[in-house]
Design a protein around this motif. Structure first.
Motif, PDB file in Angstrom:
ATOM      1  N   TYR A 121       0.811  -1.217   0.000  1.00  0.00           N
ATOM      2  CA  TYR A 121       0.000   0.000   0.000  1.00  0.00           C
ATOM      3  C   TYR A 121       0.845   1.268   0.000  1.00  0.00           C
ATOM      4  O   TYR A 121       0.324   2.363  -0.256  1.00  0.00           O
ATOM      5  CB  TYR A 121      -0.943  -0.006   1.212  1.00  0.00           C
ATOM      6  N   ALA A 122       2.155   1.116   0.278  1.00  0.00           N
ATOM      7  CA  ALA A 122       3.061   2.261   0.225  1.00  0.00           C
ATOM      8  C   ALA A 122       3.670   2.427  -1.162  1.00  0.00           C
ATOM      9  O   ALA A 122       4.562   3.251  -1.364  1.00  0.00           O
ATOM     10  CB  ALA A 122       4.174   2.103   1.261  1.00  0.00           C
ATOM     11  N   SER A 123       3.182   1.655  -2.109  1.00  0.00           N
ATOM     12  CA  SER A 123       3.633   1.731  -3.505  1.00  0.00           C
ATOM     13  C   SER A 123       2.417   2.001  -4.393  1.00  0.00           C
ATOM     14  O   SER A 123       1.313   1.554  -4.074  1.00  0.00           O
ATOM     15  CB  SER A 123       4.309   0.416  -3.921  1.00  0.00           C
ATOM     16  N   PRO A 124       2.600   2.685  -5.519  1.00  0.00           N
ATOM     17  CA  PRO A 124       1.455   3.057  -6.376  1.00  0.00           C
ATOM     18  C   PRO A 124       0.951   1.898  -7.235  1.00  0.00           C
ATOM     19  O   PRO A 124       1.035   1.922  -8.460  1.00  0.00           O
ATOM     20  CB  PRO A 124       2.033   4.180  -7.244  1.00  0.00           C
ATOM     21  N   ILE A 125       0.424   0.883  -6.573  1.00  0.00           N
ATOM     22  CA  ILE A 125      -0.061  -0.302  -7.286  1.00  0.00           C
ATOM     23  C   ILE A 125      -1.556  -0.199  -7.555  1.00  0.00           C
ATOM     24  O   ILE A 125      -2.004  -0.341  -8.700  1.00  0.00           O
ATOM     25  CB  ILE A 125       0.252  -1.570  -6.471  1.00  0.00           C
ATOM     26  N   THR A 139       8.258   1.507  -5.833  1.00  0.00           N
ATOM     27  CA  THR A 139       7.566   2.614  -6.485  1.00  0.00           C
ATOM     28  C   THR A 139       8.196   2.894  -7.839  1.00  0.00           C
ATOM     29  O   THR A 139       7.496   3.049  -8.847  1.00  0.00           O
ATOM     30  CB  THR A 139       7.637   3.883  -5.611  1.00  0.00           C
ATOM     31  N   SER A 140       9.519   2.945  -7.882  1.00  0.00           N
ATOM     32  CA  SER A 140      10.224   3.219  -9.136  1.00  0.00           C
ATOM     33  C   SER A 140      10.013   2.107 -10.151  1.00  0.00           C
ATOM     34  O   SER A 140       9.850   2.364 -11.353  1.00  0.00           O
ATOM     35  CB  SER A 140      11.721   3.407  -8.870  1.00  0.00           C
ATOM     36  N   ALA A 180      18.967   4.446 -14.317  1.00  0.00           N
ATOM     37  CA  ALA A 180      20.252   4.424 -13.613  1.00  0.00           C
ATOM     38  C   ALA A 180      20.039   4.116 -12.136  1.00  0.00           C
ATOM     39  O   ALA A 180      20.785   3.325 -11.535  1.00  0.00           O
ATOM     40  CB  ALA A 180      20.970   5.761 -13.784  1.00  0.00           C
ATOM     41  N   TYR A 181      19.026   4.740 -11.549  1.00  0.00           N
ATOM     42  CA  TYR A 181      18.721   4.502 -10.127  1.00  0.00           C
ATOM     43  C   TYR A 181      18.376   3.030  -9.892  1.00  0.00           C
ATOM     44  O   TYR A 181      18.898   2.397  -8.967  1.00  0.00           O
ATOM     45  CB  TYR A 181      17.561   5.396  -9.694  1.00  0.00           C
TER      46      TYR A 181
END
Length: 270
Positions: free
Chosen positions: A190-194, A220-221, A242-243
């Motif tokens: 829930y802390a990720s934009p799924i 998230t990335s 790159a990240y």
């Protein structure tokens, strides 16, 4: 690192056997067999689509073709990514514990069942991505950016495997780790934009500047990168790539080093 690759290559047959055993044993004894590999993700998709697409409705961004706003497809794009990460990360713990009796009888590298478990997950993920690709073709939201999927999946696999190897070793000694990880992954989901667009968070940056740390969450990335190439039909950007490359490489090296240093005594913990 070169020696590590040689070790993995040397035991590729054993790794493949562990992968095959996991694939065959996953639905052993069930009437529908491997059909569950499609039924399970579709059932999850239907549940989330009902709850977050109709009851607790979230806005769906317009796709790259300029007309698609289908929430289930938007959601499934992120769910496939999450399912792969979750299965690789948690699968290593179960596979190492499951191989314990065999490790106490026969000498073989403990990394074999962990990597084998990750390869077995790739089989399930290939099915889900294949289904997703067909859907995108049918709705005519397709572009050259789909070629980026294997690259992103490779980096995600490296990140999840590295994390999974750390957790597998720690869980071998402290079995409570598996339960703690289940709770933490539930929070991470829930802390990720799924199930929601990332704009719901980024729109709050001005009022809450500390929320900018949200984007440094690797999941998230990854979710945004996959949505860029599949939903938006856009290149995710060199900065984000790159990240993700750095984070994935570092996590894999840390996970492999930690695992190998403690693998010699792991049979005693199992």
């Amino acid at each position: 690192m070169t020696q590590s690759l040689r070790d993995v290559w040397q035991y590729r047959g054993l790794i493949g056997n562990f992968a095959n055993r996991e694939i065959k044993g996953k639905y052993k004894g069930s009437l529908l067999g491997s059909a569950w590999s499609l039924i399970n993700p579709l059932a999850t998709l239907a549940t989330y689509s009902l709850v977050f697409g109709f009851i607790l409705r979230f806005p769906t961004p317009v796709a790259g073709n300029g007309s698609l706003t289908n929430f289930p497809i938007y959601l499934f794009t992120a769910l496939v990514v999450w399912n792969f990460f979750h299965a690789v990360t948690t699968g290593g713990m179960g596979s190492l514990v499951g191989a314990g009796p065999l490790l106490r009888k026969i000498h073989f590298p403990p990394f074999a069942p962990v990597i084998g478990s990750a390869l077995a997950v790739l089989n399930q993920t290939a099915i889900e991505f294949g289904l997703l690709f067909i859907v995108y073709v049918l709705v005519w939201n397709i572009g050259w950016t789909f070629l980026m999927v294997p690259v992103l999946l490779f980096m995600l696999a490296a990140f999840a495997l590295g994390l999974g190897m750390v957790l597998a070793i720690v869980n071998a000694r402290f079995r409570d780790v598996a339960y703690i990880v289940t709770v933490l992954l539930g929070l991470l989901f829930y802390a990720s934009p799924i199930i929601y667009p990332i704009s719901l968070v980024t729109d709050q940056y001005d009022a809450h500047p500390w929320l900018r740390a949200y984007e440094y969450n690797p999941i998230t990335s990854y979710v945004e990168a996959f949505r860029d190439v599949l939903w938006d039909l856009e290149f995710p950007g060199w900065g984000r790539l790159a990240y993700l490359a750095v984070v994935s490489f570092v996590m894999l090296v840390v996970g492999w080093t930690f695992f190998q240093r403690r693998a010699a005594d792991v049979s005693e913990d199992l």
